[in-house]
Design a protein around this motif. Structure first.
Motif, PDB file in Angstrom:
ATOM      1  N   SER A 168      -9.080  -8.091  37.152  1.00  0.00           N
ATOM      2  CA  SER A 168      -7.756  -7.602  36.781  1.00  0.00           C
ATOM      3  C   SER A 168      -7.662  -6.075  36.918  1.00  0.00           C
ATOM      4  N   LEU A 188     -11.805 -17.403  41.568  1.00  0.00           N
ATOM      5  CA  LEU A 188     -12.479 -16.944  40.360  1.00  0.00           C
ATOM      6  C   LEU A 188     -13.123 -18.094  39.586  1.00  0.00           C
ATOM      7  N   ALA A 246      -7.698 -19.453  35.289  1.00  0.00           N
ATOM      8  CA  ALA A 246      -9.136 -19.367  35.536  1.00  0.00           C
ATOM      9  C   ALA A 246      -9.851 -19.721  34.241  1.00  0.00           C
ATOM     10  N   THR A 252     -15.699 -11.495  43.526  1.00  0.00           N
ATOM     11  CA  THR A 252     -14.626 -10.999  42.661  1.00  0.00           C
ATOM     12  C   THR A 252     -14.060  -9.686  43.195  1.00  0.00           C
ATOM     13  N   MET A 307      -4.625 -15.395  34.370  1.00  0.00           N
ATOM     14  CA  MET A 307      -5.837 -15.475  33.565  1.00  0.00           C
ATOM     15  C   MET A 307      -6.042 -16.886  33.025  1.00  0.00           C
ATOM     16  N   TRP A 331     -13.266 -11.453  34.386  1.00  0.00           N
ATOM     17  CA  TRP A 331     -11.812 -11.394  34.482  1.00  0.00           C
ATOM     18  C   TRP A 331     -11.310  -9.946  34.458  1.00  0.00           C
ATOM     19  N   VAL A 357     -11.425 -18.660  31.852  1.00  0.00           N
ATOM     20  CA  VAL A 357     -11.881 -17.506  31.077  1.00  0.00           C
ATOM     21  C   VAL A 357     -12.063 -17.892  29.611  1.00  0.00           C
ATOM     22  N   ILE A 374     -16.877 -17.800  37.790  1.00  0.00           N
ATOM     23  CA  ILE A 374     -17.108 -17.801  36.343  1.00  0.00           C
ATOM     24  C   ILE A 374     -17.967 -18.995  35.933  1.00  0.00           C
ATOM     25  N   SER A 419     -14.773 -12.937  30.144  1.00  0.00           N
ATOM     26  CA  SER A 419     -13.912 -11.774  29.928  1.00  0.00           C
ATOM     27  C   SER A 419     -14.349 -10.593  30.794  1.00  0.00           C
TER      28      SER A 419
END
Lengths: 282, 416
Positions: free
Chosen positions: A97, A231, A209, A173, A206, A93, A211, A235, A90
């Protein structure tokens, strides 16, 4: 009088593709610092909890993910304690974002300044991304604190030396977010429809990826395209560095590094080429 | 030694209006598609929705010049400043120059209301291109000039507008560029502060040899500050040189044409079956050697119309005056009077020393039997009133809707 020599600057209609000037951006470094400072000060003015929101925001998100995806949907977390599984995903991400959404409105939100004074326009998106980089750095400290609490609490978690790659993760990122943001900013300036579309696309992205789920959940036939998302390796590598549950996906991490730099380069070139023309349409 | 600071060669700027900048993807795709389909390249000069904001502008500015740019709204002054300030690109031509430019197209660009005065000095200074060290060095001078020392650590959102402007101008005034570009900033601030600003501008150009490009509608300030002036009209330079001459050409250019509308030369006169207006005219009673309308000039409004009502009844005409913001200044009416069918004329005199400077337009109403509106001729005449002041060092806009010259006297009631 010599007509061609002896001029320090020239303004004309030519817009080459490679006109961006890193030296000029360096000369304005004080302005970048000032913009970051402004955003830091202004973002928590007149909030009761102030800078605490930097911590609260990922904690609350993680808690929601925990309830929905772990408790209700019962999606695997790769044998990692759910809270620790969701938190880095999170944080990374949100960094992507937020970085993307802030830079993509560069022209729309700064038109009033851009219309009145010249400075290299790239300064603004750069400062946005630096501001969010500052935030993610603090949030990662939060992650480490939570991690330590879990470790002391007796959870079976083992970090490894690849933790040192964290700056690389942040860089990939940031570069990917900035690159995408620059490209989109050129078009949101002209087509406001894109704003709404981007909100939607981002939400969708989202789920592309890892997440809220681990990469191991992806079926074999989608693996390649899934891992090509810059991404995904970031992650997954981050989790590998802290939980040693899987080897670091170096191959895809390398591709991710190269592709995000390419996106950044493309974004910078496009942005620099269009920045002045955009001022006539805003 | 080359003294030239700026040279503009053949600078043009061309704006697309309407469809092409409509801002929605759909429209653009449609345009793009239809363009492809017809195999046409958008022909620049033929397109209806394109305008040339600037065309073939040539000029040079020498070191130490204070160049005034004069012209009506939309004449291209601001576009020119924007090109030189590197905010927008010219469509053609080039501008070359020497030295650092600081543009003051607005005071306080980038001021953030949540930040304190101190923080905004740095932010604004950096936006204007100053380095941290430079601002550190000039900080005291800036604070001194602004006079907001006590509120330095208060967020600027708590500032009065006067304080805000003072602080903003103080940063700009201490920029230390070789070329300073100023757009209509004198319209703000109180008189004392304006004096300070103009003084600063004078000393910057005179003693320090800085070059200034200056746009203003304030003829008084232009006369006092500039050593050269350019007159722009529809994107082209129509006069340049001595400010006094350029200013009077500018003021005259508004008056030379017929002020009003002669509808008898046109295919149709505005009106209806009862009223047809043939002519509306403004005849200024110019004061000697001042062939343009300023606040002292008496204005005569004349209109001619065909009256075509057979039934008995009376007629009354009214003149409505509005200023450019649409404020209703006055409604003058003639008396009620009975007429035969035929050509009638109306006339009205607005005395000098009554209107304030600014832009105005009038509408004329025709009323029957005090209640029935026969016809309303909307905004049939517009005109500008220029400022005029005998002397004085205040250059700001004179406040108020009207500006009568009623005597105000002061006298001593008792000795000291």
């Amino acid at each position: 009088m010599d007509k061609n020599a002896g001029w320090q600057w020239e303004i004309n209609a030519n817009q080459g593709w490679f006109r961006f000037n890193l030296k000029e951006i360096y000369q304005y470094k004080d302005l970048i610092v000032q913009f970051v400072r402004r955003d830091l000060i202004a973002s928590y003015q007149q909030t009761i909890l102030g800078p605490l929101w930097v911590f609260l925001q990922p904690l609350l998100t993680t808690f929601v993910y925990f309830i929905i995806f772990s408790r209700v949907a019962k999606i695997s977390t790769d044998h990692i304690p759910p809270m620790l599984f969701y938190l880095p995903g999170s944080i990374i991400w949100t960094f992507f974002s937020d970085g993307l959404t802030s830079t993509m409105f560069t022209f729309v939100q700064n038109a009033y300044i851009f219309n009145k004074v010249y400075f290299p326009r790239l300064i603004v998106p750069l400062s946005y991304v630096l501001f969010h980089s500052f935030r993610i750095s603090i949030q990662l400290l939060l992650f480490i604190a939570v991690y330590v609490i879990f470790a002391i609490g007796g959870k079976d978690i083992h970090p490894n030396a690849y933790m040192l790659l964290i700056p690389v993760f942040i860089f990939i990122t940031a570069a990917f977010a900035l690159g995408c943001g620059l490209i989109v900013s050129v078009y949101t300036a002209k087509y406001r429809d894109l704003e709404n579309m981007m909100q939607f696309l981002l939400r969708l992205f989202m789920f592309a990826a890892p997440v809220v789920y681990p990469a191991s959940l992806i079926p074999e036939k989608y693996k390649l395209i899934f891992w090509l998302n810059p991404l995904t390796p970031v992650i997954e590598s981050f989790r590998s560095a802290f939980f040693s549950h899987r080897p670091i996906p170096f191959f895809y991490l390398g591709i991710s590094l190269i592709s995000s730099i390419m996106v950044l380069l493309l974004g910078t070139v496009l942005f620099s080429r269009k920045e002045k023309q955009i001022m006539d349409v805003i | 030694m080359n003294n030239l600071m700026i040279r503009a060669e053949d600078v043009s700027k061309y704006y697309r209006l309407g469809v092409l900048s409509s801002g929605t993807l759909k429209e653009d795709i449609k345009n793009w598609w239809s363009g492809k389909w017809r195999q046409q390249t958008p022909a620049v000069t033929q397109h209806k929705n394109h305008i040339w904001a600037l065309r073939n502008i040539h000029f040079e500015v020498n070191k130490g010049d204070v160049l005034g740019l004069i012209g009506k709204n939309g004449s291209g002054k601001s576009t020119l400043l924007k090109i030189i300030s590197r905010i927008t690109l010219p469509t053609g031509g080039r501008v070359r120059g020497n030295g650092r430019i600081a543009s003051l197209l607005e005071v306080g660009t980038g001021f953030h209301s949540e930040l304190t005065g101190r923080e905004n000095i740095y932010l604004n200074g950096h936006i204007m291109g100053m380095k941290k060290k430079e601002i550190d060095r000039k900080f005291d001078e800036i604070v001194d000039f602004s006079g907001v020392e006590r509120f330095l650590d208060t967020p600027v959102k708590r500032y009065s507008s006067g304080m805000y402007v003072r602080l903003a101008f103080a940063v700009a005034a201490n920029l230390d560029p070789e070329i300073l570009i100023i757009d209509e900033v004198l319209a703000v601030g109180d008189s004392e502060f304006q004096k300070k600003c103009l003084g600063k501008m004078k000393s910057v150009s005179g003693q320090e040899g800085k070059t200034i490009l200056f746009v203003s509608h304030n003829m008084h300030a232009l006369r006092n500050l500039c050593n050269r002036a350019l007159l722009l009209e529809k994107g082209q330079i129509v006069a340049s040189g001595d400010p006094e001459q350029v200013i009077s050409q500018y003021l005259k250019s508004g008056e030379e044409q017929f002020l009003g509308n002669d509808y008898s030369l046109k295919p149709a006169m505005p009106g209806n079956e009862y009223i047809r207006v043939q002519k509306v005219e403004l005849v200024p009673e110019y004061i000697q050697e001042h062939p343009f309308i300023d606040i002292r000039t008496p204005l005569r409004i004349k209109f001619e119309f065909w009256y075509d009502v057979e039934e008995p009844g009376d007629l009354m005409a009214g003149i409505h005056l509005f200023n450019f913001t649409g404020e209703f200044i006055f409604d003058l009416t003639s008396g009620r009077k009975t007429f035969q069918k035929g050509l009638l004329r109306g006339e009205c005199l607005i005395p000098g020393n009554f209107l304030n400077d600014g832009s105005y337009y009038i509408s004329i109403v025709f009323i029957r039997n005090a209640t029935i509106r026969l016809f309303y001729l909307e905004s049939c005449l517009s005109f500008d009133v220029e400022d005029y002041r005998e002397n004085g060092s205040w250059y700001g806009k004179w406040p108020g809707i009207v500006r009568p010259d009623f005597p105000v006297t002061l006298s001593a009631l008792s000795g000291a």
